[in-house]
Design an enzyme around this catalytic site. Sequence first.
Site, short mmCIF file in Angstrom:
data_model
loop_
_atom_site.label_atom_id
_atom_site.label_comp_id
_atom_site.label_asym_id
_atom_site.label_seq_id
_atom_site.Cartn_x
_atom_site.Cartn_y
_atom_site.Cartn_z
N ASP A 121 0.88 -1.17 0.00
CA ASP A 121 0.00 0.00 0.00
C ASP A 121 0.91 1.21 0.00
O ASP A 121 1.57 1.51 1.01
CB ASP A 121 -0.90 -0.02 1.24
CG ASP A 121 -1.80 1.20 1.34
OD1 ASP A 121 -1.67 2.13 0.50
OD2 ASP A 121 -2.63 1.25 2.26
N TYR B 16 -7.95 14.97 -9.57
CA TYR B 16 -7.03 13.99 -10.16
C TYR B 16 -5.87 14.72 -10.84
O TYR B 16 -4.70 14.41 -10.60
CB TYR B 16 -7.77 13.11 -11.16
CG TYR B 16 -6.87 12.15 -11.92
CD1 TYR B 16 -6.37 11.02 -11.29
CD2 TYR B 16 -6.53 12.40 -13.24
CE1 TYR B 16 -5.54 10.14 -11.98
CE2 TYR B 16 -5.70 11.53 -13.93
CZ TYR B 16 -5.21 10.40 -13.30
OH TYR B 16 -4.39 9.53 -13.99
N LYS C 142 -1.69 14.80 -9.86
CA LYS C 142 -0.68 14.47 -10.85
C LYS C 142 0.17 15.68 -11.21
O LYS C 142 1.37 15.55 -11.49
CB LYS C 142 -1.36 13.91 -12.11
CG LYS C 142 -2.00 12.53 -11.91
CD LYS C 142 -0.98 11.46 -11.58
CE LYS C 142 -1.57 10.07 -11.62
NZ LYS C 142 -0.58 9.01 -11.32
#
Length: 271
Positions: free
Chosen positions: A56, A148, A152
Amino acid sequence: MTRVWLITGASRGLGRAFAEAALAAGDRVIGAARNIEPLADLAQRYPGDLVPLPLDVTDRTAVFAAVEQAVAAFGRLDIVVNNAGAMLLGMVEEASEEQIRAHFDVNLFGAVWVTQAVLPHLRAQGSGRILQITTMGTGGGFPMVGLYAAGKSALDSVSEAVAMEAEQFGVALTIVQMGGYDTGLFTTGTTATTPDPHYQQLRDELTAMWGDDAGPAPATAAPVIMELVDLPNPPRRLIVGSESFDMVQQVLENRAEQYRAYENLSRKVSG
């Protein structure tokens, strides 16, 4: 020479495609993922060359321990692919604090933890490649995928710094800005916000614009990655996808045009 890859998010989508391509080329792969069961068939097909590694990436302590296991598996790391990611789909106003923090934990901090953990090993051996898998959408935000793109984009900026910091040690970093591929990101990898009715018209317009096309298969992108890692002087950034290349160029041209339109206002003060 047989190379050793560490790929996060290796159980599906792009990560799986990159792992398959590397193994087919005769390289060895440590495939890291939260759920490694989907890698069982690949491990049977390439016994001894693929090491599935439960991980994880949001757990920094676990990341550092996993990287030590990865190095011990084959004695070195040559190519590190930070591919693990998730999608938070919805308008910014709709997203909860918990959703936003969890999203950044995976898409930004997870990649940073892996990068921090592998750098001492790459620096010690005086070589290595890091591929940061981001998106062609980092050039600017877009409705419903703004968070999102934000995660990024932050990874893009951090990676630019890492590239400059690590190149003196023989470590090359490339920000790989992927186009849209059928990775399952919008299904199994998605957390959706609770829709606010005020945004329903925009949501409907976006849904109609995107349509049902999930994009090409991830395997179609793998040859580009294999060619990238063979380059003696890899680029700092690479857009993967012809249509994506055109879209990014258009975004950059539009931004430059807007800057020029207000250049007079910008130049009214020094600094």
